[in-house]
Write an enzyme that holds these catalytic residues in place. Structure first.
Site, PDB file in Angstrom:
ATOM      1  N   ASP A  15     -20.210 -12.233  32.126  1.00 35.84           N
ATOM      2  CA  ASP A  15     -20.268 -11.436  30.906  1.00 35.84           C
ATOM      3  C   ASP A  15     -21.087 -10.175  31.167  1.00 35.84           C
ATOM      4  O   ASP A  15     -22.245 -10.255  31.602  1.00 35.84           O
ATOM      5  CB  ASP A  15     -20.914 -12.268  29.785  1.00 35.84           C
ATOM      6  N   ASP A  73     -18.365 -14.888  22.340  1.00 29.64           N
ATOM      7  CA  ASP A  73     -17.316 -13.856  22.470  1.00 29.64           C
ATOM      8  C   ASP A  73     -16.076 -14.251  21.682  1.00 29.64           C
ATOM      9  O   ASP A  73     -15.463 -13.416  21.007  1.00 29.64           O
ATOM     10  CB  ASP A  73     -16.951 -13.650  23.947  1.00 29.64           C
ATOM     11  N   THR A  85     -17.546  -5.790  26.727  1.00 29.61           N
ATOM     12  CA  THR A  85     -18.811  -5.266  27.254  1.00 29.61           C
ATOM     13  C   THR A  85     -18.680  -4.795  28.704  1.00 29.61           C
ATOM     14  O   THR A  85     -19.384  -3.882  29.121  1.00 29.61           O
ATOM     15  CB  THR A  85     -19.905  -6.349  27.177  1.00 29.61           C
ATOM     16  N   THR A  86     -17.784  -5.413  29.470  1.00 29.06           N
ATOM     17  CA  THR A  86     -17.553  -4.977  30.850  1.00 29.06           C
ATOM     18  C   THR A  86     -16.660  -3.739  30.866  1.00 29.06           C
ATOM     19  O   THR A  86     -16.943  -2.763  31.577  1.00 29.06           O
ATOM     20  CB  THR A  86     -16.905  -6.106  31.671  1.00 29.06           C
TER      21      THR A  86
END
Length: 550
Positions: free
Chosen positions: A64, A395, A97-98
């Protein structure tokens, strides 16, 4: 600084380091690219895991983006700004988020050649903002509205989210838990929908057992046992009173001295304490409760009175747990026993039961008439496994919340990014002047997501990305759902594969990445003053060096 014909004038402190102009801009771009490179391999279903040793000696094992970057200690201000992006993305939509870090790093990389060709940063920034508006417009054209009444289609979107994570093997169970949790905590407040999974959905991690044994409880589960062995451990349709005051004698806030002149004085003091507690318990028992729960302490004498009246009591509850209990039971949290009214007593709980799971006791408050809070019980082999499952489930909860709030979805697997890239390439022809070049650079930067997906699964990157680009260029109105299968590395129709992502997540990713890139491009001067005390203290070395970060 040299005065006009005079001696040099020192304006800044000698310990202050200063980078100006081109040096500052290139340093920022290099720092952003370095942060993006750290988590580039964490994208897609073939993502690699990162093992991070935190300062306390614990191990964080995850793919994550936000969880990785928040554990990294960096010194460069631009790198800190990039890490903040991931945190902001996680708080706003919970996923992507990545992607946001990889995309922001690529957009800054795309701006570098134009800075080297002396194109003014404001020209580049204005072109980037125009590209942002057009990118959101192009994404709107690719969006498809989802039928929220079709449970399978909503589950498919959540499955796409956790398909790249550790819990992909248990995808049906996790998708079901996430969707059920969002539906339980969903409420309509003054005509608007409110879904607060952070406050009203608690995740209880219990080591031991298998992940398949994880479940969702519509109600509240507390890691508490009854305070007295004789209290009832199972109550059907209990009357619940919630307190946030101590049921014990109030002690002095500061040092209190009592002088006893006669032997009977001490006995009188004890008697006053007992009468005070007896009065409090009588005020509570007047309302015939079956279950009394307080956030503070509970004295032995109060337990005695409760046991005599067949009342079960729990003590030292968290404030957040008490709020969730109030929501499921219909009770009102009371601050003083003498203020309790009949309307404050909760009567919506169907069952109170104490169970032993593993080595610990848990109190289950379930079978409520209208539960608007829930508890997710996670089982797993070890704490590391449970922590990763919790991150993945959070998530999934965020994606489910986004879909329920905005039912529009776009194709995953890099399809929407390639469709936006083609849309921007087409619109770039109508942009006049020097702004056309950086505008076109944003279109090329959008291809970084499908390119990274192909890289991470070991495919022939050039061939696959060229094939996908050609597919979108030939019929953009029809082929906008074609993307890259992150498992096999082939170009496939995401509609057939069932890979969809929430429109809210994707649009937020693009907006955050481009706006952050524009913010860093505006910087032309970096001043870093280090105090002598801090320097002597031996601060930890930066993960991203300030000058030669690569």
């Amino acid at each position: 600084m040299q005065g006009a014909g005079g001696p040099p004038v020192l304006v800044l402190n000698t310990t202050t380091k200063r980078e100006t102009g081109r040096e500052a801009q290139q340093g920022n771009i290099m720092a952003a690219k370095t942060v993006a490179e750290v988590i580039r391999t964490c994208l897609g279903p073939r993502a690699m895991l990162k093992m991070i040793l935190d300062p306390m000696g614990g191990i964080c094992l995850t793919n994550d983006g936000n969880s990785i970057l928040r554990e990294i200690d960096v010194n460069h201000p631009a790198a800190k700004s990039m890490i903040e992006l991931s945190r902001a993305q996680d708080e706003s939509v919970g996923d992507g988020t990545t992607s946001v870090i990889v995309l922001a790093g690529e957009i800054l990389h795309a701006a570098e050649p134009w800075l080297l060709k002396n194109l003014h940063p404001t020209v580049i920034i204005s072109a980037f903002f125009k590209a942002l508006d057009d990118a959101v417009e192009g994404l709107n054209k690719c969006a498809i509205k989802l039928d929220l009444n079709n449970r399978d289609s909503v589950m498919g979107v959540i499955r796409s989210c956790i398909g790249t994570k550790f819990v992909a093997r248990w995808s049906p169970l996790m998708c079901q838990i996430a969707l059920d949790a969002v539906n339980i905590v969903k409420v309509e407040v003054e005509g608007r929908r409110e879904i607060d999974t952070k406050k009203y959905c608690r995740i209880e991690k219990i080591p031991g057992g298998d992940i398949e044994q994880s479940s969702i409880i519509p109600g509240v589960v507390l890691n508490k046992d009854v305070t007295h062995a004789k209290m009832r451990r199972r109550i059907v349709n209990p009357r619940v009173i919630l307190l946030d005051c101590p049921l014990e004698f109030k002690k002095g806030e500061s040092m209190t001295n009592v002088e006893c002149l006669k032997p009977d004085d001490f006995a009188l003091l004890l008697k006053v304490e007992e009468e005070y507690i007896e009065k409090m318990c009588a005020q509570i028992l007047r309302h015939r409760p079956d279950l009394v729960i307080t956030e503070k302490g509970l004295s032995d004498l109060a337990q005695h009175y409760f046991v005599k009246n067949n009342v079960t009591a729990l003590r030292r509850l968290r404030k957040s747990d008490n709020n969730r209990l109030a929501r499921v039971s219909g009770a009102t949290i009371v601050h003083r026993p003498e203020e309790i009214k009949e309307s404050d007593v909760g009567t919506q709980v169907g069952l109170f039961e104490v169970k032993k799971i593993g080595d610990e006791y848990f109190s289950f408050i379930t079978e409520c008439r209208n539960p608007k809070a829930c508890t997710i019980l996670l089982r797993g082999a070890s704490k590391d496994v449970l922590n990763e499952v919790e991150r993945n489930l959070l998530d999934a909860l965020s994606v489910a919340r986004c879909v329920v709030n905005d039912p529009r979805v776009v194709a995953g697997g890099g399809a929407s990014e390639m469709a936006v890239s083609q849309y921007l390439s087409h619109k770039a022809r109508s942009v006049e002047g020097c702004a056309q070049w950086p505008y076109q650079s944003v279109a090329l930067a959008m291809e970084v997501i499908p390119r990274t997906l192909a890289q991470n699964c070991g495919a022939d990157v050039v061939r696959v990305v060229t094939e996908l680009r050609a597919k979108h260029a030939t019929a953009p109105d029809r082929n906008f759902t074609w993307g890259i299968d992150g498992t096999k590395g082939t170009v496939v129709d995401m509609n057939e594969l069932g890979i969809w992502e929430p429109f809210e997540v994707k649009s937020q990713t693009i907006k955050t990445a481009i706006e952050a890139a524009c913010l860093l491009l505006r910087v032309d001067d970096i001043l870093s003053g280090v105090s002598k005390k801090k320097d002597a203290g031996g601060s930890s070395g930066p993960a991203v060096p300030e000058e030669d970060a690569s």
